[in-house]
Design a protein around this motif. Sequence first.
Motif, PDB file in Angstrom:
ATOM      1  N   SER A 181      14.394 -30.284 -15.174  1.00  0.00           N
ATOM      2  CA  SER A 181      13.333 -30.790 -14.305  1.00  0.00           C
ATOM      3  C   SER A 181      13.164 -32.302 -14.456  1.00  0.00           C
ATOM      4  O   SER A 181      12.896 -33.007 -13.480  1.00  0.00           O
ATOM      5  CB  SER A 181      12.013 -30.086 -14.608  1.00  0.00           C
ATOM      6  OG  SER A 181      12.064 -28.733 -14.211  1.00  0.00           O
ATOM      7  N   PHE A 185      13.345 -34.574 -11.003  1.00  0.00           N
ATOM      8  CA  PHE A 185      12.162 -35.232 -10.455  1.00  0.00           C
ATOM      9  C   PHE A 185      11.910 -36.622 -11.033  1.00  0.00           C
ATOM     10  O   PHE A 185      11.314 -37.468 -10.379  1.00  0.00           O
ATOM     11  CB  PHE A 185      10.935 -34.342 -10.654  1.00  0.00           C
ATOM     12  CG  PHE A 185      11.050 -33.022  -9.940  1.00  0.00           C
ATOM     13  CD1 PHE A 185      10.960 -32.963  -8.561  1.00  0.00           C
ATOM     14  CD2 PHE A 185      11.289 -31.856 -10.633  1.00  0.00           C
ATOM     15  CE1 PHE A 185      11.086 -31.755  -7.888  1.00  0.00           C
ATOM     16  CE2 PHE A 185      11.414 -30.638  -9.975  1.00  0.00           C
ATOM     17  CZ  PHE A 185      11.315 -30.589  -8.599  1.00  0.00           C
ATOM     18  N   ARG A 216       6.906 -28.271 -10.366  1.00  0.00           N
ATOM     19  CA  ARG A 216       6.220 -29.526 -10.110  1.00  0.00           C
ATOM     20  C   ARG A 216       5.401 -29.924 -11.332  1.00  0.00           C
ATOM     21  O   ARG A 216       5.277 -29.191 -12.295  1.00  0.00           O
ATOM     22  CB  ARG A 216       5.309 -29.398  -8.877  1.00  0.00           C
ATOM     23  CG  ARG A 216       6.074 -29.125  -7.581  1.00  0.00           C
ATOM     24  CD  ARG A 216       7.026 -30.265  -7.257  1.00  0.00           C
ATOM     25  NE  ARG A 216       7.605 -30.099  -5.939  1.00  0.00           N
ATOM     26  CZ  ARG A 216       8.794 -29.555  -5.712  1.00  0.00           C
ATOM     27  NH1 ARG A 216       9.505 -29.098  -6.718  1.00  0.00           N
ATOM     28  NH2 ARG A 216       9.268 -29.456  -4.489  1.00  0.00           N
ATOM     29  N   ARG A 338       3.833 -33.559  -5.738  1.00  0.00           N
ATOM     30  CA  ARG A 338       4.973 -33.149  -4.922  1.00  0.00           C
ATOM     31  C   ARG A 338       5.708 -34.345  -4.322  1.00  0.00           C
ATOM     32  O   ARG A 338       6.641 -34.197  -3.567  1.00  0.00           O
ATOM     33  CB  ARG A 338       4.501 -32.228  -3.793  1.00  0.00           C
ATOM     34  CG  ARG A 338       3.970 -30.900  -4.300  1.00  0.00           C
ATOM     35  CD  ARG A 338       3.720 -29.938  -3.141  1.00  0.00           C
ATOM     36  NE  ARG A 338       3.333 -28.636  -3.633  1.00  0.00           N
ATOM     37  CZ  ARG A 338       2.090 -28.264  -3.896  1.00  0.00           C
ATOM     38  NH1 ARG A 338       1.109 -29.132  -3.710  1.00  0.00           N
ATOM     39  NH2 ARG A 338       1.808 -27.071  -4.345  1.00  0.00           N
ATOM     40  N   LEU A 340       7.061 -36.903  -6.121  1.00  0.00           N
ATOM     41  CA  LEU A 340       7.873 -37.612  -7.098  1.00  0.00           C
ATOM     42  C   LEU A 340       9.249 -37.911  -6.521  1.00  0.00           C
ATOM     43  O   LEU A 340       9.843 -37.091  -5.831  1.00  0.00           O
ATOM     44  CB  LEU A 340       8.026 -36.779  -8.372  1.00  0.00           C
ATOM     45  CG  LEU A 340       6.722 -36.507  -9.120  1.00  0.00           C
ATOM     46  CD1 LEU A 340       6.955 -35.505 -10.223  1.00  0.00           C
ATOM     47  CD2 LEU A 340       6.171 -37.792  -9.696  1.00  0.00           C
ATOM     48  N   SER A 341       9.755 -39.073  -6.767  1.00  0.00           N
ATOM     49  CA  SER A 341      11.072 -39.440  -6.257  1.00  0.00           C
ATOM     50  C   SER A 341      11.777 -40.310  -7.285  1.00  0.00           C
ATOM     51  O   SER A 341      11.155 -40.907  -8.153  1.00  0.00           O
ATOM     52  CB  SER A 341      10.948 -40.209  -4.938  1.00  0.00           C
ATOM     53  OG  SER A 341      10.182 -41.377  -5.119  1.00  0.00           O
TER      54      SER A 341
END
Length: 352
Positions: A181, A185, A216, A338, A340-341
């Motif tokens: 994860s 993310f 998330r 939601r 996150l980049s």
Amino acid sequence: MVNQRTLKVTLLFVLLDSIAVLVLWYFASLHLRANMTEQANVIEYSKEVTTEQVNAIERRLSTAVTTKIAPTRFIYLTQTEKCIPTYLKSPNMIGDSEACQCDVIILSYKNKCADTSMPHVQYIFNSSKSITWTTGRNLLYKAAKERKEKYIYYIFMDDDVTLIPVDKISTQNLWRMYEESLKIFQPAVVIILDDSGRSKFPKEIISERSNCELTRYIQIYRIDGLFIAYHYQAIDYILPYEPKYDSVSWWYSQEYTNVRLNIRLNGQVVIDPRFRTPNPKHRKYVQKYPSQDAFNNFVSDIRSEEPEKYRNSVEPILQQWLTNIDSKFILGQQTCKRDLSIRPYRPYENLA
């Protein structure tokens, strides 16, 4: 006479042959020159193509050199009395370099560790009485940053932590889930919460978790640093830890970091709600929960740290901290992250 006539004829034929040879040589020369010119053109054309190819290669090489290629390995950093705790040596945790795609640095603060069975684990020995939780982590931070290899996350943890699931989320290895994860993310800072019963965090977080997908994160304002991962593009904006208050309480450096995080990486500090970590060891050290006076000092120090152009923008955040120093001030209003980049992290993004 016959002989003279014959001689003349012979000379004539010789002359004609010579002329013919000259004519043939002339036309052959023209043809040769034409071929040579054509070949020269081909050579010149080939040279141009080759030069372009070389230039293209050089451009690609130059781009490869100047472009920062994102690292993919993790580095785990912890301090303990001697050697890495036995349970952490499991391949399911950080005992297998290939499984975790990681390296490990251990600060041994009582005795040197002679264990060389794990090549990806480096030991640093420092038995100075001045070593605290804060200064020990700063030594680990310095050692990790001095390495030639760079890492996607610098993960600091106390030596008694592990991962336990909040729900029966998967039969997959929890540590690999946690790491996967992070890679997908890539938040700036990711926290795993204490589940020892001493913290109010889990009960308050679980109620916020019902609307969040398991993969998330949940935004958080106040953290405990027992298990914390710093993204490589974010870590230098926060660390090193501030040791100036260690003589009063070892907790203060973390609270100081909390204020720093909320100013410089506001909204990008999150928890992974799928996991908790027990924290069973309770060593003796200088403990004191920060008072209002302590927070006044933190805020005053940090106010002086920040660039002047951000002072006015930073002030509301500082005032919010001054009026919310109790442990209930935990979650941000935007809880499920939601958006996150993968991108560079810069300080004061939220203030720009």
